[in-house]
Design an enzyme around this catalytic site. Structure first.
Site, PDB file in Angstrom:
ATOM      1  N   GLU A  50     -11.447   1.908   6.250  1.00  0.00           N
ATOM      2  CA  GLU A  50     -10.359   2.237   7.168  1.00  0.00           C
ATOM      3  C   GLU A  50     -10.434   3.719   7.532  1.00  0.00           C
ATOM      4  O   GLU A  50      -9.555   4.515   7.196  1.00  0.00           O
ATOM      5  CB  GLU A  50      -9.006   1.880   6.563  1.00  0.00           C
ATOM      6  CG  GLU A  50      -7.893   1.849   7.617  1.00  0.00           C
ATOM      7  CD  GLU A  50      -6.520   1.640   7.030  1.00  0.00           C
ATOM      8  OE1 GLU A  50      -5.704   0.973   7.677  1.00  0.00           O
ATOM      9  OE2 GLU A  50      -6.243   2.153   5.931  1.00  0.00           O
TER      10      GLU A  50
ATOM     11  N   GLU B 213       0.826  -1.204   0.000  1.00  0.00           N
ATOM     12  CA  GLU B 213       0.000   0.000   0.000  1.00  0.00           C
ATOM     13  C   GLU B 213       0.866   1.264   0.000  1.00  0.00           C
ATOM     14  O   GLU B 213       1.594   1.504   0.971  1.00  0.00           O
ATOM     15  CB  GLU B 213      -0.893   0.015   1.239  1.00  0.00           C
ATOM     16  CG  GLU B 213      -1.738   1.273   1.386  1.00  0.00           C
ATOM     17  CD  GLU B 213      -2.460   1.339   2.725  1.00  0.00           C
ATOM     18  OE1 GLU B 213      -3.536   1.936   2.772  1.00  0.00           O
ATOM     19  OE2 GLU B 213      -1.924   0.796   3.720  1.00  0.00           O
TER      20      GLU B 213
END
Length: 260
Positions: free
Chosen positions: A240, A143
């Protein structure tokens, strides 16, 4: 239709961690993710997943010393054995939880270490991790993270993430496309998502600038979610984000997409 997974490290903090699984299911989620499971026995988490009919879709490999600012060890010199031990531990949890994705964090750039050293070590470690993971039916993901929230993180920018994936192999390594980090770093969310789609194995979402739930910031999420769906993405989108208030009170954005 987009499929959303509740992030239990950030959402439903009104109750203890193991009780968040039931809270997520009651809110209409069919899947969950979280940062780290290692404070709890895998069998206890697996029981909560089974009891609530939930799928575990993602968690992170051990990050090093998180409390003291470490954010992964994949590109850190001298930490190879710790990195490998962490991957094996994560794979043990993934097997117990039936989880198909593990996020491997790159780490913070150490002082005095060249970019060439970091890049080589990152590729070597990722190649080792993905070899172990695919043997177990798990795909590792990486990520790119923005430098405002995590200054000094070793992987930033979607193009750099894709370059690492190409080096290791897209069949072995996937992109965790976080729309929050991408909006801060590069913007142009929908075109970037479409260009990166062949590499994307997981997505995550939070509004900018506050990292709260969709609808609290600057992004037109109805448009973005429709475009993700139209582009043919069928994976999970992890929520998230940090709820601005009580978690359930901020789920109005989710109602059109929740499990019926």
């Amino acid at each position: 239709m987009p499929r959303f997974a509740a992030n239990l490290s950030m959402m439903f903090n009104e109750v203890p961690f193991l009780d968040r699984f039931a809270a997520a299911r009651a809110a209409g989620f069919e899947a969950v993710e979280f940062l780290f499971p290692y404070e709890f026995a895998a069998k206890d988490i697996a029981a909560r997943l089974m009891d609530n009919g939930l799928q575990q879709v993602l968690f992170n490999a051990p990050p090093g010393d998180w409390a003291n600012g470490e954010r992964g060890t994949a590109s850190l010199p001298g930490r190879q054995q710790e990195f490998r031990d962490g991957i094996l531990k994560a794979l043990d949890y993934a097997g117990e939880l039936g989880c198909p994705r593990i996020h491997v964090m790159a780490g913070m750039v150490p002082p005095g270490v060249s970019q060439g050293t970091l890049t080589c070590l990152y590729a070597i470690n990722l190649a080792w991790a993905t070899e172990k993971a695919i043997a177990q039916g798990v795909k590792c993901v990486i990520e790119p993270i923005n430098q405002r929230d995590m200054p000094g993180y070793a992987l930033t920018g979607v193009a750099n993430g894709i370059a690492a994936i190409e080096a290791v192999g897209p069949d072995r390594l996937g992109l965790q496309f976080d729309l929050y980090h991408t909006q801060i770093t590069e913007g142009d969310l929908v075109p970037r998502m479409k260009a990166a789609l062949p590499y994307i194995a997981h997505m995550q979402v939070a509004d900018t600038p506050g990292r709260n739930e969709p609808g609290t910031g600057e992004v037109n999420w109805d448009f973005v979610f429709r475009e993700i769906d139209a582009a043919g993405y069928r994976g999970w989108i992890g929520c998230e984000y940090r709820p601005k208030g009580e978690t359930n009170a901020g789920l109005g954005w989710f109602q059109p997409w929740r499990a019926k």
